[in-house]
Every structure is written in structure tokens, then in C-alpha cells.
Design a protein around this motif. Structure first.
Motif, PDB file in Angstrom:
ATOM      1  N   ILE A   1     -32.357  12.242  -4.794  1.00 10.79           N
ATOM      2  CA  ILE A   1     -30.956  12.190  -5.228  1.00 10.79           C
ATOM      3  C   ILE A   1     -30.027  12.631  -4.101  1.00 10.79           C
ATOM      4  CG2 ILE A   1     -29.300  13.269  -6.804  1.00 10.79           C
ATOM      5  CD1 ILE A   1     -31.549  13.147  -8.907  1.00 10.79           C
TER       6      ILE A   1
ATOM      7  N   ALA B   1     -33.985   8.053  -8.846  1.00  9.38           N
ATOM      8  CA  ALA B   1     -35.261   8.720  -9.133  1.00  9.38           C
ATOM      9  C   ALA B   1     -35.475   8.857 -10.622  1.00  9.38           C
ATOM     10  CB  ALA B   1     -35.262  10.111  -8.500  1.00  9.38           C
ATOM     11  N   LYS B   2     -36.720   8.773 -11.006  1.00  5.59           N
ATOM     12  CA  LYS B   2     -37.098   9.014 -12.404  1.00  5.59           C
ATOM     13  C   LYS B   2     -38.323   9.924 -12.420  1.00  5.59           C
ATOM     14  CE  LYS B   2     -35.784   4.724 -14.803  1.00  5.59           C
ATOM     15  NZ  LYS B   2     -34.960   5.193 -15.912  1.00  5.59           N
ATOM     16  N   THR B   3     -38.404  10.815 -13.381  1.00  5.01           N
ATOM     17  CA  THR B   3     -39.620  11.622 -13.528  1.00  5.01           C
ATOM     18  C   THR B   3     -40.015  11.658 -15.001  1.00  5.01           C
ATOM     19  OG1 THR B   3     -38.570  13.754 -13.995  1.00  5.01           O
ATOM     20  CG2 THR B   3     -38.816  13.186 -11.686  1.00  5.01           C
ATOM     21  N   ALA B   4     -41.274  11.966 -15.248  1.00  9.77           N
ATOM     22  CA  ALA B   4     -41.748  12.159 -16.623  1.00  9.77           C
ATOM     23  C   ALA B   4     -42.733  13.312 -16.618  1.00  9.77           C
ATOM     24  CB  ALA B   4     -42.414  10.893 -17.148  1.00  9.77           C
TER      25      ALA B   4
ATOM     26  N   MET C   1     -32.855  15.501 -17.586  1.00 12.09           N
ATOM     27  CA  MET C   1     -33.856  15.140 -18.569  1.00 12.09           C
ATOM     28  C   MET C   1     -33.144  14.375 -19.682  1.00 12.09           C
ATOM     29  SD  MET C   1     -36.149  17.808 -20.757  1.00 12.09           S
ATOM     30  CE  MET C   1     -37.143  18.548 -19.490  1.00 12.09           C
TER      31      MET C   1
ATOM     32  N   THR D   1     -33.464   4.559 -22.217  1.00 10.95           N
ATOM     33  CA  THR D   1     -33.546   5.371 -20.991  1.00 10.95           C
ATOM     34  C   THR D   1     -32.624   6.580 -21.156  1.00 10.95           C
ATOM     35  OG1 THR D   1     -31.660   4.257 -19.963  1.00 10.95           O
ATOM     36  CG2 THR D   1     -33.845   3.369 -19.444  1.00 10.95           C
ATOM     37  N   PRO D   2     -32.838   7.639 -20.336  1.00  4.92           N
ATOM     38  CA  PRO D   2     -31.895   8.763 -20.371  1.00  4.92           C
ATOM     39  C   PRO D   2     -30.468   8.321 -20.050  1.00  4.92           C
ATOM     40  CG  PRO D   2     -33.905   9.423 -19.248  1.00  4.92           C
ATOM     41  CD  PRO D   2     -34.004   7.936 -19.486  1.00  4.92           C
ATOM     42  N   GLU D   3     -30.310   7.375 -19.101  1.00  5.08           N
ATOM     43  CA  GLU D   3     -28.980   6.889 -18.731  1.00  5.08           C
ATOM     44  C   GLU D   3     -28.279   6.280 -19.940  1.00  5.08           C
ATOM     45  OE1 GLU D   3     -31.898   6.340 -17.219  1.00  5.08           O
ATOM     46  OE2 GLU D   3     -31.649   5.442 -15.236  1.00  5.08           O
TER      47      GLU D   3
ATOM     48  N   ARG E   1     -41.088  10.137 -24.320  1.00  9.19           N
ATOM     49  CA  ARG E   1     -40.970   9.732 -22.912  1.00  9.19           C
ATOM     50  C   ARG E   1     -39.515   9.677 -22.459  1.00  9.19           C
ATOM     51  NH1 ARG E   1     -45.602  11.263 -20.801  1.00  9.19           N
ATOM     52  NH2 ARG E   1     -47.364  10.355 -21.900  1.00  9.19           N
TER      53      ARG E   1
ATOM     54  N   HIS F   1     -38.297  13.688 -22.437  1.00  6.44           N
ATOM     55  CA  HIS F   1     -38.830  14.497 -21.348  1.00  6.44           C
ATOM     56  C   HIS F   1     -38.899  13.759 -20.013  1.00  6.44           C
ATOM     57  CE1 HIS F   1     -40.756  17.391 -24.458  1.00  6.44           C
ATOM     58  NE2 HIS F   1     -39.476  17.609 -24.265  1.00  6.44           N
ATOM     59  N   GLY F   2     -38.326  12.554 -19.977  1.00  9.58           N
ATOM     60  CA  GLY F   2     -38.214  11.855 -18.707  1.00  9.58           C
ATOM     61  C   GLY F   2     -36.881  12.227 -18.071  1.00  9.58           C
ATOM     62  N   CYS F   3     -36.865  12.320 -16.744  1.00  7.32           N
ATOM     63  CA  CYS F   3     -35.612  12.632 -16.059  1.00  7.32           C
ATOM     64  C   CYS F   3     -35.128  11.408 -15.293  1.00  7.32           C
ATOM     65  CB  CYS F   3     -35.795  13.773 -15.059  1.00  7.32           C
ATOM     66  SG  CYS F   3     -36.293  15.324 -15.794  1.00  7.32           S
ATOM     67  N   ALA F   4     -33.825  11.282 -15.147  1.00 10.68           N
ATOM     68  CA  ALA F   4     -33.257  10.199 -14.355  1.00 10.68           C
ATOM     69  C   ALA F   4     -32.028  10.720 -13.629  1.00 10.68           C
ATOM     70  CB  ALA F   4     -32.884   9.027 -15.267  1.00 10.68           C
ATOM     71  N   ALA F   5     -31.669  10.039 -12.544  1.00 10.23           N
ATOM     72  CA  ALA F   5     -30.457  10.397 -11.803  1.00 10.23           C
ATOM     73  C   ALA F   5     -29.275   9.796 -12.547  1.00 10.23           C
ATOM     74  CB  ALA F   5     -30.544   9.846 -10.389  1.00 10.23           C
TER      75      ALA F   5
END
Lengths: 194, 599
Positions: free
Chosen positions: A26, A32-35, B7, B135-137, B164, B167-171
Motif C-alpha cells: 500500500i 493488496a488483499k489478505t485473508a 479488514m 469484497t471489503p471494498e 472470507r 476477515h479478508g483485508c483490502a486496500a
């Protein structure tokens, strides 16, 4: 696109490591994506964190055979996740096995050496790190994550420099633990050349 | 503002703050917990946030706020909605004034839950709209849409993310504006706010007239989309949409088929689905949990006399249980589209991998509690009913101390049923402190009132541990950071008529064992409160070590405690210093005095 899988046992600190990698992305203006594994499995179970960097990422989880790098906090867990690694990918692995209670209760004996031997026979780019030694030098078992990140950064697979990682660490790690983690990161990086 | 890594649950929370939410309530439950926590952390001073004692209370508090014109949100996991279903079903008839979102996180897999139930069914059952972000977005903006729809149609709406996404993270690029939503206050109107059979009948007619209109509205909702072309079509929603996109791209099949993404399955957007059907011969539905979209599409075919082959869970084209994945979508899509999935590298089989079921942490006081009850009841006919929380992990070998586990609060009541069927057993019910307040209390009243002799073991670790250490009525802290009166569990037990109530420190094995024996001999309902804080909320003590000279490798410590810090070493037991929290119970059970603390 870079896919990085972090794998270990609940409580080893994979989540912070995945956040640090994503933060580097970032900071560079990348997507970026994380899980993460959160919940019951965190209590001593197998945990994995998926980190995906780049455009056109859809799934939060890395598909099998698509990881550029696996950062294994524990040798058996690195083996468990090996099907995620792409051909020619890199494996950074802490050599110290964590024996589950199921093993202590049984007659069989789980050995970290068998797991490391398997990894070395299957893959070309395997870097084994003595994480226990680094943690001892830094005075805390909690720095295994930053030590392994140091090694991963040094391997070049993630595409971020040590400086980039350090600024991510400054953003995400509390002041009083920062110095210890920076030291672990350095020691992890040094361990790659050995 | 710069992008930040959020998240899914954080994104939802920030989206709700941006939408001008004023009151947020909930009960912790994986994977929903971080939504409320984030609202509390990011609170701009204009939001009231509480952990309620259970989901039913939480939903009712949020409803009252929405009656009064304050945007409100209530958060819970899927099984929480079962507890809150009583107010949910009635509230659906009454409706709201300000926007109200009922956030219910589903857990396909399940990864950390007791059921694989699908909250979308609750939307059909309660006749409420449901939003399903992918999606988180998308969740960040969709939560605002949910509030808007809620207000537009004066009805609470469901918002259903899955693990998913949670607990998934995104920018995500966020903005710090907050919608200005002044609170009008409660306006008295008994014809509106008081539920009566007549009101229900009248409102039922209105709801049935309203829902097709919302379905029509949803046909043009931006969260729903129709892309691609061809004679084959895929219908999907939620995180499965992302798996499908990834699989299509891996099969180089982007645009080779029609793709229907549905974020609102109730009321069903029929017009959009009909245009998806246009020109299609075959459909594949990809969704997690139950075949909800699939059944709606089949229904639509019947309604309009459309002849189509629809594949999914009902014809076993897709697995009926467990979570989805890119791999699963690759295999289904390659079969459906007649493409070949990329081959994976062949590997030799690895050596046998360690099995790692979740276990109680090293140093967990619950281990001592289970160990002492087991010792005290050795040779006695006893049944141990468990409950939901970290202490469910008392089931793991070698403790093996959870004979039943059903749902929140059920250990106390299931124990009563077992005792009625088999009166010569000693029936223990283990309950955690947060679960005691959540749904444990009515069960204890039931035992006292009906004179059913059970032993209630309250494992009080001063926090809601499994979900990440939330405060509860016994901790004396609220989610607003205020000091509250600590509600005393022993005082409550006595007030409910339990005459034998003892409080012990479970790490004192001898004292605890004696208390358990006394409780088991009691002729009425008895209770032992094992009070010792969770290791995550206390500082570790110096670790213990095994004296190799004295250790005879008898393995008593390993076979009786199952502590993850004690491992089988080279002919001796060893303590892993990185895991040991210094609880010291192993010192008390070593028959050879080989275990000791740091000197």
C-alpha cells in the motif's frame, strides 16, 4: 502479481507479518488483499494467511500452485501448505518444530527434520532459518514473524527492500516493541547468507 | 484520503459511521466481532456502542433507537440470529423510522461455528431485504446503501457478509465525511409501534405489496450486475463471485458466458434475472451454504414457463456443504464450459503431517478446572455437559471432559434432561462467564425451580475469550470505555436460589477438587465458580522447567493435562519455554517432583 502464503500454528504471529507485507504494498501505491484464520483454529491449530499484491486480484485466497513464496513459521505447516507453491517458488522456513499434544500422546514421533528433508527434496529454493536462535538473541519468542520477514525480504521474492519493510514496521508496531523487531528483521536477513 | 488496509469488518464499520449510524449494539461472535469493535475504536463521539448481554437484547435496543429516528446497527454471527429471531420476526411487521441494519455474518465451512445455516433464508422467512457484499471494498459502500434502502422502505434490512469477506483485508480509500442524520425522537403512535393481531394483518398485506416493488428496485441496484454473452450463464453472489472471476480468468474464459452477480437475493430481482435468462440454454449457480439463488431461478423458470437446465447444489453439480474456493470453481467451470483447468505440479507424498486440533492454550485456567473435576469424579457415574466458548476445547484428549455441546446456554439445561432420564448420574454443566450472562441464567432458574440436581461449574476467566476478549457485565467495563458496576456471578446464583455457591482459584488444585466433591454431594442445585483470568488478559509468570535428573518419563504430565507447552523430549518430558505461561499446575501433578518454577 505477488502471492505470499504465511503458514504456522495459532499464536505464532502470522497475522502481523501478513499485515506488514500488505502495508509495504500500500505504501508503494499497489493493491493488496489478505485473508486470515481467526477464531477457534487460532487456539493451537494450523493457521494460514494469504497475501496477494497487484491488480486484477479477485479471490482473497491464493489458488493452489500460485504462491510465489511460502513463509513457514513451522516446518510441518510449511509442508502442509506446499501444494500452494508455484513451480520454482521460494520457501522460507523456521526449522523449529512445534509438537502438538496429539503427537506427545501417541507412540509416533513427529520430527521437524523429516519435514525439512522433504521440503529440500521437493523444492530448489528453500531457506531454513534458525528462528529459535534469533528469538533468543532478541529476548522474545514474539519476534519470529519479523525475523522470517527479514529473511523473506532478503530473498528478494517479495519485491520490497529492507527499508520499505522498516517503514511498514514503524507504522504497524508499537514503539516499545519496535527496536526488538527491527533487530529480529536484521538477524533474519543476515541468516539468509549463512 | 490515502488507501489503508482494512479488514472487511472494519470496512463495514467505517461505512456505517459514514452513513451516520448513531446506535450500534451486538454480541461477539466469529466472524462478526470486529465490526462493533471498530465502530467503538473509530467513534467520532456521536455513536453509542454497546456489547449487549445477548443478541435478542441487542436487536431490541437497536430497534428502539431506530423507532426514535436514530440510524442503528446490530451485529452478530449467524447463530446469534437464532437467539434474536423472536424480535426479528415481529419487528419485520412493525418496521422502523430511521435506517436499521441487522448485520449477521455467516460462516461457510464452518470455520468457527456450530452450524452452516444460511441467513438468506431468514430474509425470506422474515420477508426482509438482504444485502450480500462480495469484497471489503464493496461492503464499505453497500452498508450505506443498506441504511438508505431501510429508510426508503421503513423496514429493517439484513446485511450478510461471510467469513472470507469479514476477515479478508483490502486496500480501501475511505472518506471521513459523516452523513448528517438528525434524530427526530420517539413520536408516540400506538397504531404504529404496538403490535396487535389487527396491526399484523394490516402490515402483512402492506409487506406483500411492498416486496415485489423492492425486487424491482433491486433489478437496477448497482451491487447486482449482468455481464458477458453466450448460451451458458453463471449466477453467483458474495465472495463466490470473486472465486468465479478468478477461475474464469485462469481458464481464459472471461466474457465467454453470461455472468449474473447478485448482491440482493431477497426480494429477488426478477427483471434482472429474466434478462440473464435471455438466450441461455444452461445455467450454473455458484453459491455457498444453501441453494438459495438456485431455487429462485428454478422458481422463475416455472413461473414464466422457461425451459432451461440449471446446475448447482440440487443436482449435485456443486458440493452441498463446506466453503467454496477458486479450486472448486475451476473444477466446476471447466466441466460446465468444456475447458481444461491448468495442471498442478506433481509432488511425492509428504511424510505424515502432525494433526493439530484446536486446544486450550498453555496456561489456560480451564485446563485446571477440567482436570480437577475429572479427578474428583473418578470412579463416579458423571456426565459433563459443555457449552460454547474456549472451554468447548475441554473436549480434546487427554482431558476429554465435554460430553455434550449444543448451543449457547444449553449445557445447563441439557444436563437437567440427562439427570431426569438417568437420576443416578452426577450431572455437571460447564458454563463460561459471558455465556452465563448470555443465556445461562434462565437455565439455572429452571433447575432451581424444578429442583433438578445439577452442579454448575462457572469457568470465570473475566473476559469473552474465544472471540477476542470483549467485556461483559461481570467485567465492570463497557464498550464505551466506562466503568460499570460489576455484576457478581456468585451473588446472582444465590439470588436465584442456589444455596451452595463456592468460589475457588482453579490453579489451586487441592482446594478446587475439595469444592467440587462438596458440590457433587449437595442435595440441591450447587455451583462452583472457578475464577482465574484468561492468559491473554494477564502477564505470564516465569516459565516452569523439567528437572531431567528427577523425570522418570512416566508421562503423567502429558497424559493427564494435555498442555501444549509440555512435549515428549528425548526420553524425558520437556517444557517449551516459548509457550509456557507459568500457571504451575504441572508442578502439582508430577509424582516425582521433577517440575518446578524458576528459582
Amino acid at each position: 502479481m505477488i502471492n505470499c502464503l504465511l503458514t504456522g500454528v495459532g499464536g505464532q504471529g502470522t497475522v502481523l507479518a501478513s499485515k506488514l507485507i500488505a502495508q509495504c504494498a500500500i505504501n508503494e501505491g499497489l493493491n493488496a488483499k489478505t485473508a486470515e484464520t481467526i477464531g477457534m483454529a487460532q487456539r493451537g491449530g494450523s493457521v494460514v494467511s494469504h497475501v496477494r499484491i497487484g491488480e486484477d486480484i479477485h479471490s482473497p485466497l491464493i489458488p493452489l500452485g500460485a504462491a510465489d513464496i511460502i513463509i513457514g513459521f513451522e516446518p510441518g505447516e510449511a509442508v502442509r501448505s506446499l501444494p500452494y507453491l508455484k513451480k520454482g517458488g521460494t520457501v522460507i522456513v523456521c526449522g523449529k518444530a512445534i509438537k502438538p499434544t496429539t503427537d506427545s500422546l501417541s507412540e509416533t514421533s513427529y520430527s521437524g527434520e523429516d519435514m525439512l528433508a522433504y521440503l529440500l527434496s521437493e523444492e530448489q529454493n528453500v531457506i531454513v532459518i534458525d528462528g529459535e536462535e534469533i528469538c533468543r538473541k532478541c529476548g522474545s519468542a514474539k519476534v519470529l514473524n519479523t525475523a522470517l520477514l527479514g529473511a523473506a525480504a532478503k530473498s528478494g521474492t517479495l519485491g520490497f527492500s529492507a527499508e520499505q519493510f522498516k517503514s511498514a514496521m514503524e507504522m504497524k508496531i508499537k514503539e516499545k516493541f519496535l527496536q526488538m523487531n527491527l533487530e529480529a528483521f536484521e538477524l533474519g536477513a543476515d541468516a539468509v547468507d549463512k | 484520503m490515502a488507501k489503508q488496509l482494512l479488514m472487511g469488518n472494519q470496512a463495514i464499520a467505517l461505512g456505517a459511521i459514514r452513513a451516520g449510524v448513531k446506535v450500534v449494539t451486538g454480541y461477539p461472535g466469529t466472524p462478526s466481532t470486529e465490526v462493533l469493535e471498530t465502530v467503538a475504536e473509530e467513534n467520532n463521539g456521536n455513536v453509542y456502542v454497546e456489547w449487549s448481554v445477548n443478541e435478542k437484547s441487542a436487536l431490541e435496543v437497536a430497534a428502539g433507537a431506530a423507532y426514535s429516528g436514530a440510524r442503528s446497527m446490530v451485529t452478530m454471527k449467524q447463530v446469534g440470529l437464532n437467539v434474536a429471531s423472536d424480535p426479528l420476526m415481529s419487528l419485520a411487521y412493525i418496521g422502523v423510522k430511521a435506517g436499521m441494519v441487522i448485520l449477521v455474518a455467516d460462516d461457510p465451512g464452518p470455520i468457527s461455528s456450530q452450524t452452516e445455516q444460511d441467513t438468506r433464508h431468514f430474509a425470506f422467512y422474515s420477508k426482509l431485504p438482504v444485502f450480500d457484499p462480495s469484497t471489503p471494498e464493496e461492503a464499505y459502500t453497500m452498508i450505506g446503501d443498506a441504511f438508505d434502502y431501510s429508510e426508503k422502505y421503513q423496514t429493517p434490512v439484513l446485511f450478510r457478509p461471510t467469513t472470507r469477506l469479514c476477515h479478508g483485508c483490502a486496500a480501501i480509500e475511505t472518506d471521513s465525511t459523516v452523513a448528517d442524520k438528525p434524530v427526530e425522537g420517539f413520536i408516540k403512535d400506538t397504531s404504529k409501534w404496538v403490535i396487535f393481531p389487527k396491526t399484523t394483518y394490516r402490515n402483512h398485506i402492506k409487506i406483500e405489496e411492498r416486496n415485489p416493488k423492492i425486487g424491482e428496485d433491486f433489478s437496477s441496484y448497482k451491487g447486482n450486475s449482468l455481464t458477458g454473452d453466450g448460451k451458458k450463464g453463471i449466477a453467483t453472489g458474495g465472495v463466490c463471485y470473486q472465486y468465479v472471476k478468478e477461475a474464469l480468468s485462469m481458464l481464459s474464459a472471461d466474457g465467454d458466458c453470461k455472468l449474473l452477480k447478485l448482491a440482493t437475493v431477497h426480494p429477488f430481482p426478477e427483471t434482472l434475472a429474466l434478462s440473464f435468462f435471455d438466450g441461455l440454454e444452461e445455467v450454473l449457480v455458484v453459491e455457498e451454504l444453501d441453494p438459495v439463488i438456485e431455487k429462485q431461478l428454478i422458481f422463475l423458470c416455472g413461473k414464466h414457463g422457461i425451459k432451461l437446465t440449471i446446475h448447482g447444489k440440487l443436482d449435485r453439480f456443486a458440493p452441498t456443504a463446506g466453503e467454496s474456493s477458486v479450486e472448486l470453481c475451476l473444477s466446476m467451470l471447466s466441466k460446465f464450459l468444456g475447458k481444461t483447468a491448468p495442471a498442478l505440479a506433481a509432488r511425492t507424498a509428504p511424510p505424515p503431517l502432525p494433526v493439530r486440533p484446536p486446544v486450550l492454550c498453555a496456561g489456560c485456567p480451564h485446563r485446571a478446572s477440567f482436570y480437577t473435576v475429572k479427578r474428583a469424579m473418578k470412579g463416579r457415574k458423571a456426565v459433563f455437559s459443555g457449552d460454547i466458548g474456549c472451554y468447548t476445547l475441554g473436549n480434546a484428549m487427554p482431558l476429554d471432559m465435554v460430553d455434550t455441546c449444543l448451543c449457547m446456554g444449553a449445557g445447563i439445561t441439557v444436563a437437567q434432561g440427562i439427570h431426569r432420564a438417568e437420576p443416578d448420574t452426577v450431572n455437571f454443566a460447564f458454563v463460561g462467564d459471558s455465556t452465563f450472562f448470555h443465556t445461562g441464567i434462565p437455565g439455572i432458574l429452571n433447575a432451581v425451580y424444578n429442583q433438578t440436581k445439577i452442579v454448575v461449574m462457572v469457568l470465570d476467566n473475566s473476559t469473552t475469550a474465544m472471540t477476542g476478549h470483549q467485556p461483559h457485565p461481570g467485567t465492570g467495563m463497557t464498550m464505551m470505555g466506562e466503568i460499570a458496576q460489576k455484576i457478581s456471578i456468585p451473588d446472582m446464583l444465590r439470588a436465584m436460589g442456589v444455596t451452595s455457591v463456592e468460589v475457588v482459584d482453579p490453579l489451586d488444585l487441592k482446594e478446587t477438587e475439595a469444592a467440587v466433591r462438596r458440590a457433587a454431594e449437595c442435595e440441591a442445585v450447587s455451583a462452583v465458580i472457578c475464577k482465574s483470568p484468561c492468559i491473554a488478559v494477564t502477564k505470564p509468570k516465569p516459565s516452569y522447567t523439567v528437572d531431567a535428573e528427577k523425570c522418570t518419563n512416566c508421562k503423567v504430565c502429558i497424559k493427564q493435562l494435555g498442555c501444549p507447552a509440555i512435549v515428549k523430549g528425548e526420553g524425558k518430558a520437556e517444557i517449551d519455554r516459548s509457550l509456557c505461561y507459568g500457571c504451575g499446575i504441572c508442578e502439582g501433578i508430577c509424582p516425582f517432583g521433577a517440575i518446578g518454577g524458576e528459582k
